[in-house]
Design a protein around this motif. Structure first.
Motif, PDB file in Angstrom:
ATOM      1  N   LEU A 149      45.327  35.286  41.650  1.00 62.32           N
ATOM      2  CA  LEU A 149      45.866  35.330  43.159  1.00 62.32           C
ATOM      3  C   LEU A 149      46.849  36.818  43.563  1.00 62.32           C
ATOM      4  CD1 LEU A 149      47.070  32.304  44.534  1.00 62.32           C
ATOM      5  CD2 LEU A 149      44.470  33.511  44.694  1.00 62.32           C
ATOM      6  N   GLU A 150      47.939  37.662  42.788  1.00 63.36           N
ATOM      7  CA  GLU A 150      48.443  38.834  42.432  1.00 63.36           C
ATOM      8  C   GLU A 150      47.549  39.736  42.401  1.00 63.36           C
ATOM      9  OE1 GLU A 150      51.734  41.084  43.692  1.00 63.36           O
ATOM     10  OE2 GLU A 150      51.208  38.770  44.266  1.00 63.36           O
ATOM     11  N   LEU A 151      46.461  39.666  41.593  1.00 62.57           N
ATOM     12  CA  LEU A 151      45.885  41.154  40.669  1.00 62.57           C
ATOM     13  C   LEU A 151      44.806  41.341  42.096  1.00 62.57           C
ATOM     14  CD1 LEU A 151      45.866  40.848  37.392  1.00 62.57           C
ATOM     15  CD2 LEU A 151      46.253  42.683  38.098  1.00 62.57           C
ATOM     16  N   GLU A 152      44.330  40.128  42.887  1.00 64.78           N
ATOM     17  CA  GLU A 152      43.235  39.899  43.379  1.00 64.78           C
ATOM     18  C   GLU A 152      43.888  40.421  45.315  1.00 64.78           C
ATOM     19  OE1 GLU A 152      39.873  37.157  46.157  1.00 64.78           O
ATOM     20  OE2 GLU A 152      41.871  35.887  44.794  1.00 64.78           O
ATOM     21  N   ARG A 153      44.933  40.264  45.390  1.00 61.27           N
ATOM     22  CA  ARG A 153      45.450  40.709  46.771  1.00 61.27           C
ATOM     23  C   ARG A 153      46.152  42.568  46.075  1.00 61.27           C
ATOM     24  NH1 ARG A 153      51.147  40.962  48.642  1.00 61.27           N
ATOM     25  NH2 ARG A 153      51.754  40.403  46.417  1.00 61.27           N
ATOM     26  N   GLN A 154      46.574  42.875  44.780  1.00 65.11           N
ATOM     27  CA  GLN A 154      46.601  44.400  44.865  1.00 65.11           C
ATOM     28  C   GLN A 154      45.862  44.854  44.601  1.00 65.11           C
ATOM     29  OE1 GLN A 154      49.501  45.105  45.967  1.00 65.11           O
ATOM     30  NE2 GLN A 154      50.145  43.161  46.820  1.00 65.11           N
ATOM     31  N   THR A 155      45.040  44.363  43.853  1.00 69.97           N
ATOM     32  CA  THR A 155      43.678  45.478  42.503  1.00 69.97           C
ATOM     33  C   THR A 155      42.524  45.433  43.088  1.00 69.97           C
ATOM     34  OG1 THR A 155      45.798  44.734  40.852  1.00 69.97           O
ATOM     35  CG2 THR A 155      43.940  45.825  40.541  1.00 69.97           C
ATOM     36  N   PRO A 156      42.019  47.130  43.585  1.00 74.59           N
ATOM     37  CA  PRO A 156      40.756  46.592  43.995  1.00 74.59           C
ATOM     38  C   PRO A 156      39.724  46.451  42.283  1.00 74.59           C
ATOM     39  CG  PRO A 156      41.713  48.558  44.454  1.00 74.59           C
ATOM     40  CD  PRO A 156      42.638  48.267  43.344  1.00 74.59           C
ATOM     41  N   GLY A 157      39.173  45.860  42.133  1.00 74.93           N
ATOM     42  CA  GLY A 157      38.257  45.597  40.828  1.00 74.93           C
ATOM     43  C   GLY A 157      39.125  44.705  39.575  1.00 74.93           C
ATOM     44  N   TRP A 158      39.714  43.586  40.663  1.00 74.45           N
ATOM     45  CA  TRP A 158      40.551  42.979  39.379  1.00 74.45           C
ATOM     46  C   TRP A 158      39.773  41.872  39.379  1.00 74.45           C
ATOM     47  CZ3 TRP A 158      39.640  37.901  40.853  1.00 74.45           C
ATOM     48  CH2 TRP A 158      38.754  37.099  42.172  1.00 74.45           C
ATOM     49  N   PHE A 159      37.980  41.195  39.365  1.00 76.53           N
ATOM     50  CA  PHE A 159      37.865  40.871  38.895  1.00 76.53           C
ATOM     51  C   PHE A 159      37.328  40.838  37.141  1.00 76.53           C
ATOM     52  CE2 PHE A 159      33.897  37.946  37.827  1.00 76.53           C
ATOM     53  CZ  PHE A 159      34.105  37.092  38.178  1.00 76.53           C
ATOM     54  N   SER A 177      48.655  45.269  28.606  1.00 81.23           N
ATOM     55  CA  SER A 177      48.089  45.948  27.846  1.00 81.23           C
ATOM     56  C   SER A 177      47.175  46.107  27.248  1.00 81.23           C
ATOM     57  CB  SER A 177      48.751  45.321  26.675  1.00 81.23           C
ATOM     58  OG  SER A 177      48.141  44.008  26.520  1.00 81.23           O
ATOM     59  N   SER A 178      46.200  45.274  28.329  1.00 78.29           N
ATOM     60  CA  SER A 178      44.224  45.555  27.768  1.00 78.29           C
ATOM     61  C   SER A 178      44.015  46.888  28.924  1.00 78.29           C
ATOM     62  CB  SER A 178      44.218  44.297  27.936  1.00 78.29           C
ATOM     63  OG  SER A 178      44.422  44.100  27.377  1.00 78.29           O
ATOM     64  N   TRP A 179      44.967  46.768  30.458  1.00 79.70           N
ATOM     65  CA  TRP A 179      44.746  47.199  32.003  1.00 79.70           C
ATOM     66  C   TRP A 179      45.574  48.334  32.151  1.00 79.70           C
ATOM     67  CZ3 TRP A 179      39.644  46.703  33.256  1.00 79.70           C
ATOM     68  CH2 TRP A 179      38.882  45.984  32.605  1.00 79.70           C
ATOM     69  N   PRO A 180      46.092  49.668  30.932  1.00 81.78           N
ATOM     70  CA  PRO A 180      47.179  50.111  31.308  1.00 81.78           C
ATOM     71  C   PRO A 180      46.763  50.783  32.278  1.00 81.78           C
ATOM     72  CG  PRO A 180      45.533  50.818  29.312  1.00 81.78           C
ATOM     73  CD  PRO A 180      44.922  49.602  29.854  1.00 81.78           C
ATOM     74  N   HIS A 181      45.615  51.269  33.008  1.00 87.03           N
ATOM     75  CA  HIS A 181      46.235  52.098  34.559  1.00 87.03           C
ATOM     76  C   HIS A 181      46.394  51.403  35.394  1.00 87.03           C
ATOM     77  CE1 HIS A 181      42.002  49.695  34.103  1.00 87.03           C
ATOM     78  NE2 HIS A 181      42.498  49.661  35.422  1.00 87.03           N
ATOM     79  N   LEU A 182      46.302  49.747  35.374  1.00 82.12           N
ATOM     80  CA  LEU A 182      46.853  49.030  36.334  1.00 82.12           C
ATOM     81  C   LEU A 182      48.519  49.132  36.890  1.00 82.12           C
ATOM     82  CD1 LEU A 182      45.115  45.453  35.402  1.00 82.12           C
ATOM     83  CD2 LEU A 182      44.446  46.809  37.320  1.00 82.12           C
ATOM     84  N   PRO A 183      49.430  48.893  36.376  1.00 81.43           N
ATOM     85  CA  PRO A 183      50.347  49.615  36.387  1.00 81.43           C
ATOM     86  C   PRO A 183      50.800  50.409  37.869  1.00 81.43           C
ATOM     87  CG  PRO A 183      50.698  49.772  34.435  1.00 81.43           C
ATOM     88  CD  PRO A 183      49.353  49.430  34.325  1.00 81.43           C
TER      89      PRO A 183
END
Length: 164
Positions: A140-150, A91-97
């Protein structure tokens, strides 16, 4: 141990006519502690078991047993935390899905749930709180799948009121 002894003495002091009510109450409590179990209505259990006690008496006995054991059945589970954290991120980062592997938040939660179940089955990880395991899995999942996860994780940590 003292609460278990207290319950044991409670059962010893219980009159024979209440033992069936105690048994049905324990069955209801056992069903409630298993997240995957479909919990039948107390009325249905009372009728099917030919219990001579009313559903209200069974529920009252359930409360007595919970009080004796000092149990709270309504504490959050690791799965609750995983769902809360996942919804917070989505909900905070809708561009992620679109970047997630399955492109579907429900399927993504299913994948994360499998990972959480593996972690909970690992005896080395029992020492960690369920909320911590859920947070680590999402991180870990976001780090693995998403650039700019931090920034996403930093925002989640802030909302979850967890220090880095």
């Amino acid at each position: 141990l003292s609460s278990l002894l207290s319950v044991f003495f409670f059962f010893l002091q219980a009159q024979l006519e209440h033992l069936q009510c105690i048994a049905i109450s324990c069955l209801v409590l056992a069903a409630k502690t298993n997240e995957d179990e479909v919990i039948p209505l107390v009325q249905t259990l009372a009728v099917q078991s030919r219990c001579k006690h009313s559903p209200a008496e069974v529920l009252r006995m359930e409360k007595i047993i919970l009080d004796k054991l000092q149990w709270d059945l309504y504490t959050a589970t690791p799965m609750d935390f995983l769902n809360i954290f996942h919804v917070t991120v989505i909900s905070s980062w809708p561009h992620l899905p679109p970047r997630l592997p399955q492109r579907n938040p429900s399927l993504h939660v299913a994948l994360l749930t499998k990972q959480l179940q593996h972690c909970m089955a690992c005896h080395q990880l029992v020492q960690f709180k369920g909320s911590t395991l859920a947070l680590v899995i999402i991180t870990l999942e976001l780090e693995r799948q998403t650039p700019g996860w931090f920034p996403v994780i930093t925002d989640l940590l802030k909302k979850a009121q967890v220090g880095s």
